[in-house]
Design an enzyme around this catalytic site. Sequence first.
Site, mmCIF file in Angstrom:
data_model
loop_
_atom_site.group_PDB
_atom_site.id
_atom_site.type_symbol
_atom_site.label_atom_id
_atom_site.label_comp_id
_atom_site.label_asym_id
_atom_site.label_seq_id
_atom_site.Cartn_x
_atom_site.Cartn_y
_atom_site.Cartn_z
ATOM 1 C CE LYS A 1 3.398 5.593 2.956
ATOM 2 N NZ LYS A 1 4.437 4.551 3.139
ATOM 3 N NE ARG B 1 11.521 3.819 7.757
ATOM 4 C CZ ARG B 1 11.416 5.127 7.735
ATOM 5 N NH1 ARG B 1 12.377 5.833 7.244
ATOM 6 N NH2 ARG B 1 10.342 5.727 8.199
ATOM 7 N N PRO C 1 0.825 -1.216 0.000
ATOM 8 C CG PRO C 1 -0.671 -1.520 1.747
ATOM 9 C CD PRO C 1 0.663 -1.973 1.232
ATOM 10 C CD GLU C 2 5.269 2.029 -2.136
ATOM 11 O OE1 GLU C 2 5.679 3.100 -2.594
ATOM 12 O OE2 GLU C 2 5.970 1.018 -2.044
ATOM 13 C CG ASN D 1 10.239 0.205 1.939
ATOM 14 O OD1 ASN D 1 11.114 1.031 2.128
ATOM 15 N ND2 ASN D 1 9.680 -0.488 2.916
#
Length: 269
Positions: A51, A250, A2-3, A169
């Site tokens: 987001k 990350r 989910p970006e 990411n």
Amino acid sequence: MPEGDTVWNTARVLHRALAGARLTGCDFRVPQLATTDLTGWTVRESASRGKHLLLRLTAPDEARWTLHSHLRMDGAWRAYAPGERWSGKPAHLIRVVLRTPGAVAVGYHLHELALVPTAEEDTLVGHLGPDLLGSDWDPDEAVNRLAAHPEQTISEALLDQRNLAGVGNLYKCEVLFLRGVSPWTPVGAVPDLPGTVALAQRLLAANRGRWTQSTTGSLHRGQTSYVYGRRAQPCRRCGTAIRKEELGERVTYWCPACQPEQPGTPPPA
Ligand SMILES: [Zn+2]
């Protein structure tokens, strides 16, 4: 993953399913909203900010409220027809169910679920930098915010939603590959920061309206990214093995040949 584009798409799905309708049922399965019942409330609209998802509602007394949620790594909203089987995720992950005469919206594994007056949305999203997919997208402001911390690595800076909102990411890794920039380059040493920001916006915008996230132009499984998710596979440009480093949530993928480490000094003006 989910970006910003996924959240934008999710907001649109919820908008189409719920906007303009009165809620006929409401079931929160989180402690902080367990006694809240939105039955009888009307859904005005659904929007995304970076987001974050904002479902805006009007209460029977005309007061305007916003139901905020964040998908993080694993959250999702699904819209079903009444009577349709809920196929999204296991039932124990359901955090909220909203029913209208024409649709059922189910929120799975949502984070930061909160109901606030719409006038106070800023308490939840006011810290965000310019929204890459917002109608008020401001690339100059995003560049200024990034440039304000020249010592931060570009990898961290692109993920920091206070600089610009929407990059996670996947897009971080892909943007830096396409720009030939090592993830550990200090922001102050990144050549053409505006070009990097513009590319991030184009990549996210290209994936609006579809669920397959592609940065290569291909929608075929296994061909949708240059470096993301491709640890030890050959770089699509030079054949060097893609590397991966993980620090908590990350994750960074990069090609050590196409993205050489640069000296930490800013390029000449
Ligand atoms: Zn390469």
